[in-house]
Scaffold this motif. Structure first.
Motif, PDB file in Angstrom:
ATOM      1  N   SER A  95       1.152  -0.858  -0.331  1.00 43.60           N
ATOM      2  CA  SER A  95      -0.432  -0.025  -0.104  1.00 43.60           C
ATOM      3  C   SER A  95       1.090   1.500  -0.065  1.00 43.60           C
ATOM      4  O   SER A  95       0.554   2.284  -0.231  1.00 43.60           O
ATOM      5  CB  SER A  95      -0.870   0.024   1.013  1.00 43.60           C
ATOM      6  N   VAL A  96       1.559   1.187   0.891  1.00 43.08           N
ATOM      7  CA  VAL A  96       3.021   2.505   0.970  1.00 43.08           C
ATOM      8  C   VAL A  96       3.491   2.268  -0.437  1.00 43.08           C
ATOM      9  O   VAL A  96       3.344   3.836  -1.064  1.00 43.08           O
ATOM     10  CB  VAL A  96       4.108   2.314   1.665  1.00 43.08           C
ATOM     11  N   ALA A  97       4.090   1.623  -1.314  1.00 52.58           N
ATOM     12  CA  ALA A  97       4.130   1.344  -2.783  1.00 52.58           C
ATOM     13  C   ALA A  97       3.174   1.669  -3.582  1.00 52.58           C
ATOM     14  O   ALA A  97       3.784   2.974  -4.264  1.00 52.58           O
ATOM     15  CB  ALA A  97       4.901  -0.314  -2.709  1.00 52.58           C
ATOM     16  N   ALA A  98       2.111   1.747  -3.312  1.00 50.82           N
ATOM     17  CA  ALA A  98       1.367   2.354  -4.215  1.00 50.82           C
ATOM     18  C   ALA A  98       1.343   3.898  -4.121  1.00 50.82           C
ATOM     19  O   ALA A  98       0.441   4.362  -5.524  1.00 50.82           O
ATOM     20  CB  ALA A  98      -0.423   1.635  -3.979  1.00 50.82           C
ATOM     21  N   VAL A  99       0.982   3.932  -2.944  1.00 52.60           N
ATOM     22  CA  VAL A  99       0.770   5.751  -2.893  1.00 52.60           C
ATOM     23  C   VAL A  99       1.920   5.860  -3.185  1.00 52.60           C
ATOM     24  O   VAL A  99       1.679   7.491  -3.896  1.00 52.60           O
ATOM     25  CB  VAL A  99       0.650   5.744  -0.939  1.00 52.60           C
ATOM     26  N   LEU A 100       3.088   5.968  -2.983  1.00 49.09           N
ATOM     27  CA  LEU A 100       4.578   6.126  -3.896  1.00 49.09           C
ATOM     28  C   LEU A 100       4.324   6.517  -5.004  1.00 49.09           C
ATOM     29  O   LEU A 100       4.345   7.634  -5.981  1.00 49.09           O
ATOM     30  CB  LEU A 100       5.435   6.106  -3.370  1.00 49.09           C
ATOM     31  N   LEU A 101       3.870   5.432  -5.532  1.00 42.10           N
ATOM     32  CA  LEU A 101       3.833   5.637  -7.482  1.00 42.10           C
ATOM     33  C   LEU A 101       2.403   6.133  -7.625  1.00 42.10           C
ATOM     34  O   LEU A 101       2.550   6.823  -9.679  1.00 42.10           O
ATOM     35  CB  LEU A 101       3.959   3.836  -7.655  1.00 42.10           C
ATOM     36  N   SER A 102       1.387   6.401  -7.014  1.00 46.80           N
ATOM     37  CA  SER A 102      -0.113   6.867  -7.569  1.00 46.80           C
ATOM     38  C   SER A 102       0.954   8.636  -7.752  1.00 46.80           C
ATOM     39  O   SER A 102       0.577   9.705  -8.407  1.00 46.80           O
ATOM     40  CB  SER A 102      -0.122   7.264  -6.080  1.00 46.80           C
ATOM     41  N   LEU A 103       2.223   9.377  -6.554  1.00 41.19           N
ATOM     42  CA  LEU A 103       2.279  10.441  -6.383  1.00 41.19           C
ATOM     43  C   LEU A 103       3.774  10.984  -7.660  1.00 41.19           C
ATOM     44  O   LEU A 103       3.204  11.632  -8.401  1.00 41.19           O
ATOM     45  CB  LEU A 103       2.887  10.753  -5.044  1.00 41.19           C
ATOM     46  N   LEU A 104       3.944   9.942  -8.100  1.00 39.10           N
ATOM     47  CA  LEU A 104       5.362   9.651  -9.193  1.00 39.10           C
ATOM     48  C   LEU A 104       4.567   9.471 -10.710  1.00 39.10           C
ATOM     49  O   LEU A 104       5.024  10.519 -11.400  1.00 39.10           O
ATOM     50  CB  LEU A 104       6.626   8.929  -9.285  1.00 39.10           C
ATOM     51  N   THR A 105       3.934   8.697 -10.575  1.00 39.66           N
ATOM     52  CA  THR A 105       2.703   9.258 -11.599  1.00 39.66           C
ATOM     53  C   THR A 105       2.031   9.966 -11.954  1.00 39.66           C
ATOM     54  O   THR A 105       1.826  10.513 -13.442  1.00 39.66           O
ATOM     55  CB  THR A 105       2.398   7.261 -12.140  1.00 39.66           C
ATOM     56  N   GLY A 106       1.270  10.687 -11.158  1.00 38.92           N
ATOM     57  CA  GLY A 106       0.484  11.512 -11.451  1.00 38.92           C
ATOM     58  C   GLY A 106       1.676  12.551 -11.619  1.00 38.92           C
ATOM     59  O   GLY A 106       0.839  13.251 -12.341  1.00 38.92           O
ATOM     60  N   GLU A 107       1.979  13.331 -10.765  1.00 43.64           N
ATOM     61  CA  GLU A 107       3.008  13.925 -11.238  1.00 43.64           C
ATOM     62  C   GLU A 107       3.638  13.920 -12.945  1.00 43.64           C
ATOM     63  O   GLU A 107       3.364  15.443 -13.449  1.00 43.64           O
ATOM     64  CB  GLU A 107       3.790  14.581 -10.421  1.00 43.64           C
ATOM     65  N   ARG A 108       4.312  12.662 -12.572  1.00 40.89           N
ATOM     66  CA  ARG A 108       4.595  13.244 -14.569  1.00 40.89           C
ATOM     67  C   ARG A 108       3.555  12.812 -15.441  1.00 40.89           C
ATOM     68  O   ARG A 108       3.844  13.674 -16.589  1.00 40.89           O
ATOM     69  CB  ARG A 108       4.968  11.343 -14.649  1.00 40.89           C
ATOM     70  N   HIS A 109       2.497  12.048 -15.707  1.00 48.47           N
ATOM     71  CA  HIS A 109       1.340  12.385 -16.311  1.00 48.47           C
ATOM     72  C   HIS A 109       0.210  14.143 -16.758  1.00 48.47           C
ATOM     73  O   HIS A 109       0.628  14.013 -17.959  1.00 48.47           O
ATOM     74  CB  HIS A 109       0.431  10.990 -16.150  1.00 48.47           C
ATOM     75  N   SER A 110       0.659  14.405 -15.287  1.00 45.94           N
ATOM     76  CA  SER A 110      -0.355  15.796 -15.541  1.00 45.94           C
ATOM     77  C   SER A 110       0.656  17.035 -16.141  1.00 45.94           C
ATOM     78  O   SER A 110       0.121  18.031 -16.112  1.00 45.94           O
ATOM     79  CB  SER A 110      -1.054  15.760 -13.839  1.00 45.94           C
ATOM     80  N   GLY A 111       2.324  16.434 -15.408  1.00 41.89           N
ATOM     81  CA  GLY A 111       2.936  17.520 -16.243  1.00 41.89           C
ATOM     82  C   GLY A 111       3.368  18.340 -15.002  1.00 41.89           C
ATOM     83  O   GLY A 111       4.129  19.257 -14.955  1.00 41.89           O
ATOM     84  N   SER A 112       2.476  18.678 -13.384  1.00 46.34           N
ATOM     85  CA  SER A 112       2.585  19.127 -12.605  1.00 46.34           C
ATOM     86  C   SER A 112       3.936  19.901 -11.844  1.00 46.34           C
ATOM     87  O   SER A 112       4.664  20.560 -11.933  1.00 46.34           O
ATOM     88  CB  SER A 112       1.917  19.005 -11.829  1.00 46.34           C
ATOM     89  N   GLY A 113       4.554  18.035 -12.635  1.00 40.64           N
ATOM     90  CA  GLY A 113       6.264  18.330 -12.212  1.00 40.64           C
ATOM     91  C   GLY A 113       7.193  18.951 -12.988  1.00 40.64           C
ATOM     92  O   GLY A 113       8.218  19.735 -12.207  1.00 40.64           O
ATOM     93  N   ALA A 114       6.385  19.102 -14.022  1.00 43.47           N
ATOM     94  CA  ALA A 114       7.593  19.041 -15.027  1.00 43.47           C
ATOM     95  C   ALA A 114       7.471  21.012 -14.757  1.00 43.47           C
ATOM     96  O   ALA A 114       8.077  21.885 -15.158  1.00 43.47           O
ATOM     97  CB  ALA A 114       6.986  18.935 -16.679  1.00 43.47           C
ATOM     98  N   GLY A 115       6.005  21.301 -14.777  1.00 37.42           N
ATOM     99  CA  GLY A 115       5.717  22.668 -14.673  1.00 37.42           C
ATOM    100  C   GLY A 115       7.065  23.505 -13.407  1.00 37.42           C
ATOM    101  O   GLY A 115       6.494  24.252 -13.770  1.00 37.42           O
ATOM    102  N   ARG A 116       6.578  23.012 -12.393  1.00 31.03           N
ATOM    103  CA  ARG A 116       7.357  23.270 -11.447  1.00 31.03           C
ATOM    104  C   ARG A 116       8.859  23.663 -11.319  1.00 31.03           C
ATOM    105  O   ARG A 116       9.279  24.601 -11.430  1.00 31.03           O
ATOM    106  CB  ARG A 116       7.263  22.459  -9.864  1.00 31.03           C
ATOM    107  N   SER A 117       9.122  21.911 -11.935  1.00 29.55           N
ATOM    108  CA  SER A 117      10.766  22.228 -12.542  1.00 29.55           C
ATOM    109  C   SER A 117      11.461  23.498 -13.400  1.00 29.55           C
ATOM    110  O   SER A 117      12.488  24.250 -13.469  1.00 29.55           O
ATOM    111  CB  SER A 117      11.193  20.892 -12.749  1.00 29.55           C
ATOM    112  N   SER A 118      10.179  23.863 -14.353  1.00 34.01           N
ATOM    113  CA  SER A 118      10.254  24.570 -15.489  1.00 34.01           C
ATOM    114  C   SER A 118      10.568  26.279 -14.792  1.00 34.01           C
ATOM    115  O   SER A 118      11.335  27.234 -14.875  1.00 34.01           O
ATOM    116  CB  SER A 118       9.108  24.655 -16.120  1.00 34.01           C
TER     117      SER A 118
END
Length: 491
Positions: free
Chosen positions: A264-287
């Motif tokens: 379950s912990v791994a699923a939460v971490l992967l939700s954050l990682l894949t969600g950020e990558r897919h939505s582009g919010s992480g890329a937006g913050r980096s930019s």
């Protein structure tokens, strides 16, 4: 209700109980199966204990219920009821009622496959029960340690340059099996661990389809997890919580008590990682960060963060301990923002104007007025002042007032010049300026000012006296206080 983040207490292997030399238990009938486990111990002298058993018990009896002249039929019925109730084993106490274990009971247990333990006269039933609880406590401690270590390794993996493969690798190692991440279209994005073979790979991919949401149905129309057993492996699929169709699949040879928590912990971490990558919010913050470092103005990068007007929130934990990154991230999550900064004893969070800042248990918050990017430094100051006032007045959330004030009637240039001239005698001492500002905001309260500044109230008195001397002003005069407060609002 039990905490879902804490694994349940593991059962005790019957062999571990038999290995306790202080108990002197001896198996005299039933299978010598190392897989037999005990969930708890229960003492009963009922002829039919079925209604009082939950399953998994080591049932302890001294045979008080056995009638004189009882034969094979009585013991066969007695043992069959224990087995029907799911009893794990039967412990029969020798003395004071019976000198030996009845032979018919031994035969019945052997026939029904129920382990039968002889409890010697020197061993009390309470000692057996206590040994069960002790072994359970040891097992629970070991399991909690295993889960904690797994949490730490998964969190460390998520912080590495390749976070998704690293998390999958750690999960596979902790489960002793295979971990796979499936994309929204069902394709395998990444995998780690021992390859279980074509049959298991196919079954795990099909299981992932069971939990993957589709765009044509409600988000809660499918289960969040599903499980199956193929070729001796336990297969589990977890739908990741980002709603984008990613699925985590695991295949492990066994299912220990803490494995569900680890997955379950791994699923939460992967939700954050894949969600950020897919939505582009992480890329937006980096930019946005790169552009700021290369000299862009805040107003230019603000749209990359998701809005044009923001509020600055300063938070401080109610306890004495300084906030750590985990606590800071938790505060940001509660406020609905990942833009978090830990600065000493204060956590600063940048929150979009559209989000309502509510009380967060365990924190005292100061909230600025909504501000455009060019005014973010001023909003940061507003939040700091609001936090100091909130702590002094013991208010969970205090917001900086954003309604028009009388100061708005004075041209800003003239107001700034007047403020600089009025406060010039103390401007070289930030401690005096902060103390005067806090003291005036708290209506001249020595005690509350001392609390807000984390100093002794005598220090506050000395600083205010020094301000009065340098400014050559009567700070008891409300007109003087009003003028000073006007000037301090401009700094």
């Amino acid at each position: 209700m039990p905490d879902p983040a804490v694994p349940p207490t593991p059962p005790v292997p019957l062999d571990a109980l038999l290995a306790r030399a202080d108990l002197g238990l001896r198996r005299i009938a039933g299978p010598a199966d190392p897989a037999v486990v005990v969930h708890w111990a229960h003492t009963s002298e009922m002829a039919d204990p079925y209604p009082y058993l939950l399953g998994g018990e080591l049932l302890l009896s001294a045979g008080v219920h056995v009638p004189d002249g009882a034969g094979a039929g009585y013991f066969d019925a007695y043992v069959s009821r224990i087995v029907a109730a799911g009893g794990a084993a039967l412990g029969f106490g020798v003395a004071p009622v019976h000198d030996t274990v009845p032979g018919a009971l031994v035969e019945a247990c052997e026939m029904h496959g129920l382990p039968l333990l002889e409890v010697p006269p020197r061993t009390t039933f309470s000692a057996v029960a206590r040994a069960v609880w002790q072994l359970m406590a040891q097992a629970r401690t070991a399991e909690l340690r295993r889960v904690t270590e797994a949490h730490q390794s998964l969190a460390a993996a998520a912080a590495r340059p390749g976070p998704v493969p690293s998390v999958l690798q750690q999960l596979a190692r902790r489960l002793g099996g295979r971990a796979v991440l499936y994309g929204p279209e069902g394709t395998r994005i990444a995998a780690a661990g021992t390859d279980p073979g074509e049959e298991t790979r196919t079954a795990l991919a099909k299981l992932a389809e069971v939990v993957r949401p589709s765009g044509q149905e409600p988000s809660d129309a499918r289960p969040s997890s599903a499980s199956d057993t193929v070729a001796g492996l336990r297969l589990v699929a977890h739908a990741l919580g980002n709603g984008e169709g990613f699925v985590l699949g695991t295949a492990a040879p066994q299912r220990d008590a803490g494995d569900h928590t680890i997955a379950s912990v791994a699923a939460v971490l992967l939700s954050l990682l894949t969600g950020e990558r897919h939505s582009g919010s992480g890329a937006g913050r980096s930019s946005a960060l790169v552009r700021l470092l290369l000299g862009a103005a805040p107003a230019e990068v603000a749209p990359l963060l998701g809005g044009d007007r923001w509020r600055v929130v300063h938070g401080r934990p109610d306890g004495r301990a300084a906030p750590d990154p985990v606590a800071a991230s938790a505060l940001g999550a509660a406020l609905g923002s990942s833009l978090v900064d830990v600065s000493g004893e204060v956590v600063r969070v940048l929150v979009p104007d559209g989000r309502t800042v509510e009380r967060v248990p365990g924190w005292t918050l100061g909230v600025s007025a909504a501000a455009a990017p060019r005014d973010w430094p001023a909003a940061d100051t507003q939040a700091a002042r609001a936090l100091a006032r909130a702590r002094a007045t013991r208010t969970p959330v205090l917001r900086h007032g954003d309604r028009p004030a009388l100061a708005d009637l004075v041209p800003p240039h003239d107001a700034d010049a007047h403020a600089r001239a009025l406060l010039a005698p103390i401007e070289r001492s930030p401690a005096l300026v902060d103390t005067l500002r806090t003291w005036l905001s708290l209506h001249g309260s020595w005690d509350r000012t001392a609390v807000a500044l984390d100093v002794h109230r005598n220090t506050v008195r000395q600083r205010i006296a020094r301000c009065a001397s340098l400014l050559d002003a009567d700070l008891d005069d409300p007109d003087v206080r009003m003028e000073l407060w006007f000037a301090l609002r401009r700094t």
